[in-house]
Design a protein around this motif. Structure first.
Motif, PDB file in Angstrom:
ATOM      1  N   ALA A  72       0.835  -1.207   0.000  1.00  0.00           N
ATOM      2  CA  ALA A  72       0.000   0.000   0.000  1.00  0.00           C
ATOM      3  C   ALA A  72       0.870   1.258   0.000  1.00  0.00           C
ATOM      4  O   ALA A  72       0.534   2.257  -0.636  1.00  0.00           O
ATOM      5  N   GLU A  73       1.996   1.186   0.660  1.00  0.00           N
ATOM      6  CA  GLU A  73       2.937   2.306   0.675  1.00  0.00           C
ATOM      7  C   GLU A  73       3.519   2.519  -0.727  1.00  0.00           C
ATOM      8  O   GLU A  73       3.578   3.648  -1.219  1.00  0.00           O
ATOM      9  N   ALA A  74       3.868   1.439  -1.377  1.00  0.00           N
ATOM     10  CA  ALA A  74       4.403   1.523  -2.741  1.00  0.00           C
ATOM     11  C   ALA A  74       3.356   2.072  -3.712  1.00  0.00           C
ATOM     12  O   ALA A  74       3.708   2.742  -4.692  1.00  0.00           O
ATOM     13  N   ALA A  75       2.087   1.830  -3.421  1.00  0.00           N
ATOM     14  CA  ALA A  75       0.995   2.336  -4.266  1.00  0.00           C
ATOM     15  C   ALA A  75       0.629   3.781  -3.922  1.00  0.00           C
ATOM     16  O   ALA A  75      -0.265   4.351  -4.540  1.00  0.00           O
ATOM     17  N   GLY A  76       1.281   4.346  -2.917  1.00  0.00           N
ATOM     18  CA  GLY A  76       1.020   5.734  -2.536  1.00  0.00           C
ATOM     19  C   GLY A  76      -0.229   5.944  -1.699  1.00  0.00           C
ATOM     20  O   GLY A  76      -0.736   7.060  -1.611  1.00  0.00           O
ATOM     21  N   LEU A  77      -0.698   4.888  -1.045  1.00  0.00           N
ATOM     22  CA  LEU A  77      -1.932   4.970  -0.265  1.00  0.00           C
ATOM     23  C   LEU A  77      -1.705   5.251   1.212  1.00  0.00           C
ATOM     24  O   LEU A  77      -2.579   5.822   1.878  1.00  0.00           O
ATOM     25  N   VAL A  78      -0.570   4.806   1.741  1.00  0.00           N
ATOM     26  CA  VAL A  78      -0.246   5.015   3.158  1.00  0.00           C
ATOM     27  C   VAL A  78       1.224   5.387   3.282  1.00  0.00           C
ATOM     28  O   VAL A  78       2.006   5.206   2.345  1.00  0.00           O
ATOM     29  N   GLU A  79       1.554   5.905   4.455  1.00  0.00           N
ATOM     30  CA  GLU A  79       2.961   6.097   4.788  1.00  0.00           C
ATOM     31  C   GLU A  79       3.192   5.529   6.178  1.00  0.00           C
ATOM     32  O   GLU A  79       2.293   5.488   7.012  1.00  0.00           O
ATOM     33  N   ARG A  80       4.414   5.095   6.393  1.00  0.00           N
ATOM     34  CA  ARG A  80       4.775   4.411   7.634  1.00  0.00           C
ATOM     35  C   ARG A  80       6.005   5.096   8.213  1.00  0.00           C
ATOM     36  O   ARG A  80       6.867   5.559   7.470  1.00  0.00           O
ATOM     37  N   TRP A  81       6.085   5.163   9.528  1.00  0.00           N
ATOM     38  CA  TRP A  81       7.251   5.741  10.197  1.00  0.00           C
ATOM     39  C   TRP A  81       7.402   5.088  11.564  1.00  0.00           C
ATOM     40  O   TRP A  81       6.487   4.441  12.061  1.00  0.00           O
ATOM     41  N   SER A  82       8.545   5.270  12.165  1.00  0.00           N
ATOM     42  CA  SER A  82       8.807   4.722  13.503  1.00  0.00           C
ATOM     43  C   SER A  82       8.208   5.635  14.557  1.00  0.00           C
ATOM     44  O   SER A  82       8.336   6.861  14.479  1.00  0.00           O
ATOM     45  N   ASP A  83       7.588   5.035  15.548  1.00  0.00           N
ATOM     46  CA  ASP A  83       6.995   5.770  16.659  1.00  0.00           C
ATOM     47  C   ASP A  83       8.066   6.581  17.383  1.00  0.00           C
ATOM     48  O   ASP A  83       9.184   6.095  17.597  1.00  0.00           O
ATOM     49  N   ASN A  84       7.741   7.799  17.752  1.00  0.00           N
ATOM     50  CA  ASN A  84       8.704   8.671  18.437  1.00  0.00           C
ATOM     51  C   ASN A  84       9.068   8.157  19.817  1.00  0.00           C
ATOM     52  O   ASN A  84      10.200   8.344  20.268  1.00  0.00           O
ATOM     53  N   ASP A  85       8.120   7.510  20.511  1.00  0.00           N
ATOM     54  CA  ASP A  85       8.366   7.012  21.865  1.00  0.00           C
ATOM     55  C   ASP A  85       9.034   5.643  21.879  1.00  0.00           C
ATOM     56  O   ASP A  85       9.748   5.311  22.819  1.00  0.00           O
ATOM     57  N   ASP A  86       8.783   4.840  20.862  1.00  0.00           N
ATOM     58  CA  ASP A  86       9.343   3.494  20.782  1.00  0.00           C
ATOM     59  C   ASP A  86       9.660   3.197  19.321  1.00  0.00           C
ATOM     60  O   ASP A  86       8.772   2.866  18.537  1.00  0.00           O
ATOM     61  N   GLY A  87      10.908   3.329  18.971  1.00  0.00           N
ATOM     62  CA  GLY A  87      11.347   3.170  17.587  1.00  0.00           C
ATOM     63  C   GLY A  87      11.104   1.793  17.003  1.00  0.00           C
ATOM     64  O   GLY A  87      11.178   1.615  15.788  1.00  0.00           O
ATOM     65  N   ARG A  88      10.794   0.802  17.842  1.00  0.00           N
ATOM     66  CA  ARG A  88      10.498  -0.538  17.333  1.00  0.00           C
ATOM     67  C   ARG A  88       9.099  -0.628  16.748  1.00  0.00           C
ATOM     68  O   ARG A  88       8.784  -1.571  16.031  1.00  0.00           O
ATOM     69  N   VAL A  89       8.250   0.344  17.072  1.00  0.00           N
ATOM     70  CA  VAL A  89       6.851   0.330  16.641  1.00  0.00           C
ATOM     71  C   VAL A  89       6.703   1.160  15.377  1.00  0.00           C
ATOM     72  O   VAL A  89       7.107   2.321  15.335  1.00  0.00           O
ATOM     73  N   ALA A  90       6.133   0.549  14.349  1.00  0.00           N
ATOM     74  CA  ALA A  90       5.857   1.267  13.098  1.00  0.00           C
ATOM     75  C   ALA A  90       4.405   1.738  13.128  1.00  0.00           C
ATOM     76  O   ALA A  90       3.496   0.961  13.414  1.00  0.00           O
ATOM     77  N   ARG A  91       4.202   2.993  12.829  1.00  0.00           N
ATOM     78  CA  ARG A  91       2.866   3.594  12.761  1.00  0.00           C
ATOM     79  C   ARG A  91       2.511   3.843  11.303  1.00  0.00           C
ATOM     80  O   ARG A  91       3.383   4.014  10.455  1.00  0.00           O
TER      81      ARG A  91
END
Length: 140
Positions: free
Chosen positions: A79-98
């Motif tokens: 979905a990210e490659a299709a331009g529908l969503v974006e993902r990033w690392s959580d500011n409080d816990d870098g192991r969590v992708a939002r």
């Protein structure tokens, strides 16, 4: 002790399942009509419908979609490659992708959501009738 099922019970179950399958088929066709897979549609709905105070994590999405974590990561990647969503690392816990919707993801989901709510309005009387039959006094 469970009561004995009648032929009407089976007819009602068939009508319910048939209605659900028709709705799902219709929904899949609608998603494809806006250039998305049905899985992308479900993902975007899960992202937008998430009620947490932060954007949903991959784990949240996996729970909504009834998928394993790694399958959800792959779906988000597509979905990210299709331009529908974006993902990033959580500011409080870098192991969590939002995950959040892009403007394009928002646009496509909005088109689908309106049509789906209209379709559910049409399906509601069918479901109400089935529930009424099930709860009727002569059904017991």
């Amino acid at each position: 002790m469970a009561r004995e099922l009648t032929s009407e019970d089976y007819e009602n179950l068939l009508a319910f399942r048939t209605s659900l399958r028709r709705f799902l088929h219709w929904s899949q066709t609608q998603a494809r009509g806006v250039g998305m897979t049905p899985a992308h549609h479900q993902l975007l709905l899960a992202v937008k419908g998430h009620r947490g105070r932060k954007e949903p994590a991959i784990g949240d999405l996996a729970g909504y979609l009834l998928l394993r974590h790694h399958s959800t990561v792959e779906l988000v990647g597509r979905a990210e490659a299709a331009g529908l969503v974006e993902r990033w690392s959580d500011n409080d816990d870098g192991r969590v992708a939002r995950v959040r919707l892009t403007a394009e993801g928002e646009r496509r989901l909005d088109r689908l959501a309106s049509a789906h709510l209209d379709e559910l309005q049409q399906l509601a009387p069918v479901l109400d009738q089935l529930v009424a039959r099930w709860n009727s006094p002569d059904h017991a």
